[in-house]
Design an enzyme around this catalytic site. Structure first.
Site, short mmCIF file in Angstrom:
data_model
loop_
_atom_site.label_atom_id
_atom_site.label_comp_id
_atom_site.label_asym_id
_atom_site.label_seq_id
_atom_site.Cartn_x
_atom_site.Cartn_y
_atom_site.Cartn_z
N ASP A 1 57.18 26.75 -3.39
CA ASP A 1 57.53 27.51 -4.65
C ASP A 1 56.17 27.54 -5.33
O ASP A 1 55.38 26.77 -5.22
CB ASP A 1 58.55 26.75 -5.50
CG ASP A 1 57.89 25.15 -5.97
OD1 ASP A 1 57.33 24.63 -5.00
OD2 ASP A 1 58.21 24.95 -7.28
N GLU A 2 56.08 28.57 -6.01
CA GLU A 2 55.15 29.03 -7.16
C GLU A 2 53.60 28.89 -6.50
O GLU A 2 53.10 28.49 -7.51
CB GLU A 2 55.39 28.12 -8.38
CG GLU A 2 56.58 28.42 -9.08
CD GLU A 2 56.93 27.36 -10.20
OE1 GLU A 2 57.04 28.12 -11.23
OE2 GLU A 2 56.78 26.40 -10.24
N TRP B 1 62.99 17.54 -13.25
CA TRP B 1 61.75 17.64 -13.31
C TRP B 1 61.12 16.83 -14.54
O TRP B 1 61.72 16.75 -15.75
CB TRP B 1 61.13 19.08 -13.70
CG TRP B 1 61.76 19.91 -12.64
CD1 TRP B 1 62.62 20.74 -12.44
CD2 TRP B 1 60.86 20.09 -11.20
NE1 TRP B 1 62.89 21.51 -11.28
CE2 TRP B 1 62.04 21.06 -10.23
CE3 TRP B 1 60.30 19.49 -10.41
CZ2 TRP B 1 61.73 21.27 -9.11
CZ3 TRP B 1 59.78 19.71 -9.19
CH2 TRP B 1 60.72 20.67 -8.36
N PHE C 1 67.84 19.78 -15.27
CA PHE C 1 68.12 18.70 -16.26
C PHE C 1 66.86 18.25 -17.04
O PHE C 1 66.88 17.28 -17.82
CB PHE C 1 68.67 17.42 -15.85
CG PHE C 1 69.93 17.69 -15.02
CD1 PHE C 1 70.80 18.84 -15.20
CD2 PHE C 1 70.35 16.92 -13.89
CE1 PHE C 1 71.85 18.93 -14.71
CE2 PHE C 1 71.59 17.02 -13.35
CZ PHE C 1 72.31 18.02 -13.68
N ASP D 1 52.80 16.55 -6.14
CA ASP D 1 52.60 17.54 -6.81
C ASP D 1 51.34 17.61 -7.51
O ASP D 1 50.78 16.27 -7.30
CB ASP D 1 53.71 18.00 -7.73
CG ASP D 1 53.91 19.23 -8.24
OD1 ASP D 1 52.89 19.97 -8.65
OD2 ASP D 1 55.07 19.86 -8.32
N ARG E 1 55.35 14.38 -11.47
CA ARG E 1 54.70 14.15 -12.97
C ARG E 1 54.78 12.78 -13.82
O ARG E 1 53.99 12.68 -14.49
CB ARG E 1 55.60 15.58 -13.68
CG ARG E 1 55.01 16.61 -13.40
CD ARG E 1 54.85 17.41 -12.06
NE ARG E 1 54.71 18.77 -11.73
CZ ARG E 1 55.73 19.55 -11.41
NH1 ARG E 1 56.85 19.16 -11.55
NH2 ARG E 1 55.15 20.73 -11.42
N HIS F 1 51.33 23.98 -5.69
CA HIS F 1 51.69 22.71 -6.39
C HIS F 1 50.69 21.50 -5.66
O HIS F 1 51.30 20.49 -5.39
CB HIS F 1 53.02 22.51 -6.52
CG HIS F 1 53.84 23.23 -7.41
ND1 HIS F 1 53.74 22.92 -8.76
CD2 HIS F 1 54.52 24.26 -7.33
CE1 HIS F 1 54.42 23.71 -9.67
NE2 HIS F 1 54.99 24.46 -8.81
#
Ligand code: ACM
Ligand code: ZN
Length: 590
Positions: free
Chosen positions: A212-213, A353, A305, A79, A50, A157
């Protein structure tokens, strides 16, 4: 980033930092040698997709984490935000997939068109690590007792993958970038080729494959996915996720590696022999263990975090959530597990993240000192005296200053939302709540009496004290997502009605665009006495408002209706008060 005026912006004195960190590392090691750590996995994850961070930044973190005996650095390398690892067989991943049009996450992902640019384009934001840079980083970490564990996300992702290698998309998905197609042999060729290069860079026994996701939306419409699901005897194309993960697990096993996946992998109830990184719900650990998997605990409740560590109004813009140092320090990874189950818990990990974290200073500010609590729990199993541990962290500040670590200063912590600390008397004995539209089962708070129980929510909408209502797509038949009537039992004089709402646009929660109060003596004929609405304001910090009707009326029934701005968006409330003493009303001063 508006709240960093207190952070010094001086160039890093590499040599001084390194000398200091080594002398204290040696001391720490001497002390710790006598006691073997409770957990073998004492991890820290940094999301480099990111936002991209340099290898100098990573080396600085490795030096400091090693002092605290963190022994796993998990790098989230791929990602939608950008592909960060050079793969020689697929150069477009880094020629294009590593560069996007905007650094700002709001502008690019939330409100933007999510486009990628070419390396070298003047407007391109991003970066990647060459294989040589990564090999050097791995060696640097290894010398300091840290194993670098790479994560390559699949099948979700993966927008940067399908943007650069569109042949990996599902059939019929010409437009949107999305999950990779799990039914195309080309996907497996791609993934195995990528992993083959990854394995040659990272000697780590573990390779993290994400999992994930995955939205899986495009699989539903894909003829190839429908055919594959049928062939494999699956009831639903969603099960192809488990199929993909099992194939990749087999590939990694053949290469002598162990697969780590996020806990969605447990949707495949036959998955075994893997390591599950638990993030959604600590209870998933039990299922993972029952199936014969090992577990790394990194639940959002204690280990995320990117969540605010103090009152959001004082913190840099973040993703929401609230996870204080003390909360992290209270984490006991094996709580509630039997001795046999505990033997499957490898350890724990803090996750950073970085959607809203653009600078090294901000990243450190979010990591420390919370990651130091993770390190301590990893060594000791739990922190028995949090207050003592907190003081010991504060005593280390001069050392952190000397290393130019941009930590959050616990001495300045403001703490939880004041209302949540001062509960009022419950009104539940006198008032009955009738819901015309149900509250969300995801955010029920304490259920039918949550809005009159005197319990106020904290900074986080997920703390179990805020009740959530999701706006329906059927805005004609269901214009209000929150629609309920308070029955006072008999006709009474009412003077004030107070209502609390929360806004956290990162979680699609907005102040009501339209909020109405109507009253009735008989429950049939209602008269509106109050109407208020707030404009939809995305990208603002979390807001907490207190709206009040003041007057004198007689009624037995009070109907409260609120509408979120758009379908799928939410209204959250924690309390309604009738006939409270008059006080301040409006947006809270935070
Ligand atoms: C995750 O936070 N999606 C693992
Ligand atoms: Zn498909």
């Amino acid at each position: 980033m508006t709240n960093f005026s207190f952070l010094r912006n001086i160039a890093r004195a590499l040599c001084v930092g390194a000398i200091l960190s080594y002398s204290s590392l040696a001391q720490a090691q001497e002390k710790e040698n006598a006691v073997s750590p409770v957990y073998s996995w004492r991890g820290c994850m940094i999301d480099l997709s990111r936002h991209f961070f340099t290898t100098d930044f990573l080396r600085k973190q490795i030096d400091f984490l090693a002092e605290h005996k963190i022994n796993r650095l998990h790098l989230h390398l791929t990602d939608a935000g950008g592909w960060r690892i050079q793969i020689k067989k697929y150069p477009r991943l880094t020629e294009i997939g590593a560069w996007r049009t905007e650094s700002d996450w709001h502008k690019w992902w939330i409100g933007g068109d999510r486009r990628y640019l070419h390396e070298g384009d003047s407007a391109a934001y991003g970066g990647y690590y060459t294989q040589d840079e990564l090999r050097a980083l791995v060696a640097y970490a290894q010398e300091r007792g840290i194993t670098i564990v790479p994560e390559i996300e699949m099948p979700g992702h993966s927008e940067e993958v399908t943007a650069t290698y569109p042949e990996l998309k599902c059939v019929g998905n010409e437009g949107a970038q999305a999950d990779m197609c799990p039914s195309n042999e080309a996907t497996y060729t791609f993934l195995e080729n990528v992993l083959q290069e990854v394995i040659q860079i990272f000697p780590s026994h573990w390779i993290h494959i994400g999992g994930d996701e995955a939205s899986r939306d495009t699989w539903l419409k894909c003829t190839r996915c429908q055919q594959k699901a049928k062939e494999l005897g699956f009831n639903h194309v969603n099960d192809l996720q488990g199929y993909l993960i099992r194939r990749i697990q087999r590939f990694l096993t053949q290469k002598g590696k162990e697969m780590i996946a996020w806990d969605e992998a447990l949707e495949d109830t036959t998955l075994t022999g893997a390591t599950i990184m638990v993030w959604r719900n600590a209870a998933a650990a039990r299922q993972a263990i029952r199936q014969g998997n090992k577990v790394i605990m990194s639940p959002t409740s204690h280990c995320y975090f990117d969540y605010h560590q103090d009152a959001p109004y004082l913190q840099p813009t973040g993703i929401g959530g609230y996870n204080t140092f003390n909360n992290v320090a209270s984490f006991a990874p094996a709580a509630g597990l039997s001795a046999e189950e505990r033997s499957y818990i490898l350890g724990l990990q803090g996750n950073l993240w970085t959607e809203f974290i653009e600078t090294p200073e901000h990243a450190e500010y979010m990591l420390y000192p919370r990651e130091l609590a993770i390190a301590e729990i990893g060594l000791k199993g739990r922190i028995s005296d949090i207050s003592h541990f907190r003081k010991s962290i504060i005593r280390q500040y001069p050392h952190l200053d000397s290393l130019e670590i941009h930590y959050f200063d616990l001495r300045k912590e403001v703490g939880e939302r004041p209302e949540s600390q001062n509960q009022k008397n419950s009104q539940a004995a006198d008032i009955k709540v009738v819901y015309h539209r149900p509250f969300s089962t995801y955010y029920p708070a304490s259920g039918n009496e949550a809005l009159i129980d005197g319990t106020y929510g904290g900074w986080s909408h997920t703390d179990g004290r805020w009740q959530g209502f999701c706006q329906s797509t059927d805005t004609i038949k269901k214009p209000y997502c929150m629609d309920l009537t308070l029955d006072l039992g008999k006709v009474k004089a009412i003077h004030n009605i107070d209502m609390e709402f929360l806004q956290n646009s990162e979680a699609w929660i907005y102040l009501p665009e339209d909020f109405r109060i109507s009253i009735s003596k008989n429950g049939r004929n209602f008269r509106e006495i109050f109407q208020k609405g707030a404009p939809r304001e995305p990208n603002s910090k979390p807001l907490y408002v207190h709206w009040r009707w003041i007057g004198t009326k007689k009624a037995r029934y009070i109907r409260l209706q609120a509408r979120a701005p758009r379908p799928g968006e939410w209204v959250f409330s924690d309390e309604i008060r009738i006939n409270e003493q008059r006080g301040k009303c409006g947006t809270k001063p935070y």
